[in-house]
Each structure stands twice: as C-alpha cells, then as structure tokens.
Write an enzyme that holds these catalytic residues in place. Sequence first.
Site: not given
Ligand code: IPE
Ligand code: MG
Length: 224
Positions: A2, A19, A113
């Site tokens: 996150d 991302h 892994l």
């Molecule tokens: C990555 O972070 C989670 C995914 C869906 C890939 P976020 O997109 O949730 O980032 P924030 O929470 O808005 O900062």
């Molecule tokens: Mg998020």
Amino acid sequence: MDGNGRWAQAQGLERLKGHYEGAEALKRIVQASVELGIEYLTVYAFSTENWSRPVEEVKGLMFLLRHHLTAGLNDLMKNNIKLKVIGFLDKLELDLQEVINQAVNKTSQNTGLTFCIAFNYGGRAEIVEATKKIAEKIKSEELKIEALTEEVFAQHLLTRDLPDPDLFIRTSGVSRLSNYLLWQMAYTEMVFSNTHWPDFKKEDLIDAITQYQQRERRFGKIAS
Ligand code: IPE
Ligand code: MG
C-alpha cells in the site's frame, strides 16, 4: 503493498508513477526473499474492489502486470521462482489471461521461492465461491455434510496449494486487512509499516521478519 498513490502525490507525481515504482520495489523484495530463503511470498496487487478506481489507473495496473510477467519471465526462471496467480482471472482481458497462464506454466517446475500474486482477488468472494463449489458437491452427493471440515473447506479456496501465511506486512501506515486472505490469516502475525510501498526495501523486510521472530505464537493455547 500500500501507499503507491500517496508516495507519488507526495512528490507531485501522477499516481501511476507510484505504481511503476511500486513494481520496482516488488522486484527488489522478490529478489530479497530469494536471498533470505523465504519459501512463500504472496502479494496483493489488485483487489476485486480496485475496479472502482479511475479507468486510466486500472489500465495502468493491468499494463504493469502484463509487462512484468513478460519482461520478467527470464528473471523468474533464473531465480528458480515458481509463479502463482490467485484471483478471479476469468474477468481479466483474454490476452492478459494468456500471459499469466504462460508465465505460471513456464515456471511450474521451479523449486525455489513460490511467488504468488493476488490479482482481482477478494477474500469474501473467494469464500463464497468455495461455498458454492462445496454446496454443489453436497447436492450431487459427492461430499457428505459430516465430511466438511476446515481442511476440506480450505481445499476449495484459491490458495489450496499454499500454506497459511506466518507473517502479514502492510505498508504506508494503514492498519486493516482490506479483504485479503480472510480465511487464511486466522493466526497470521501482523506487522504494519509506515513506509510507502515504493520505498520498502530489503532492510524493511528483515525488520518485519525480526519483529515476527520476537512474537510468541500460541494459536489459542497458553504459553508452554
Ligand atoms: C498500491 O497502493 C495498491 C494497489 C492497488 C496496487 P495504492 O494505490 O493503494 O496507494 P494509496 O493508498 O493511494 O497511497
Ligand atoms: Mg491504498
């Protein structure tokens, strides 16, 4: 994983850039997991709820999966990594399903892994789907109600060939499960990190594992 969006916004960048950097962080953490001898790593990359994000962001996340499963396939092979993808994959575009199947099949004999990506995954939907399959089996008398145990139930989940997680890590200062591996994490140890995912490094992983090692796991029993 996150905090990609907040990482980007904090530096005046578009969420998608977060991302992209998140995917780079994931590559480093997969590598670190190999180096640390971790046997199973499962990451939450796209939830069944993430479809409600802006269409460009959803497209970007789909692109990232497609790109890294293609461009990164050699690295998976070189590192002896077995790839798995759990989620409702039939809802993804056909060419993406193809890319996933190819990568999973190509790495299926690897013995290092097990790296599992949860994509279009949702814990509640997974439990409902498992229940439907079980109900069908009971209806057709393939399964007796009395024979339905926790183990049998778990065999109908998307994680049927994965062990329950020992350690759960969520980044970026958010302390909730967000519909992730609800059944599987009944006794999982939880570590919450304030670091946004794109900044998460091998040292942060080691720090989380160190916290895990200091926990006393009792599984509902008392300390011996
Ligand atoms: C990555 O972070 C989670 C995914 C869906 C890939 P976020 O997109 O949730 O980032 P924030 O929470 O808005 O900062
Ligand atoms: Mg998020």
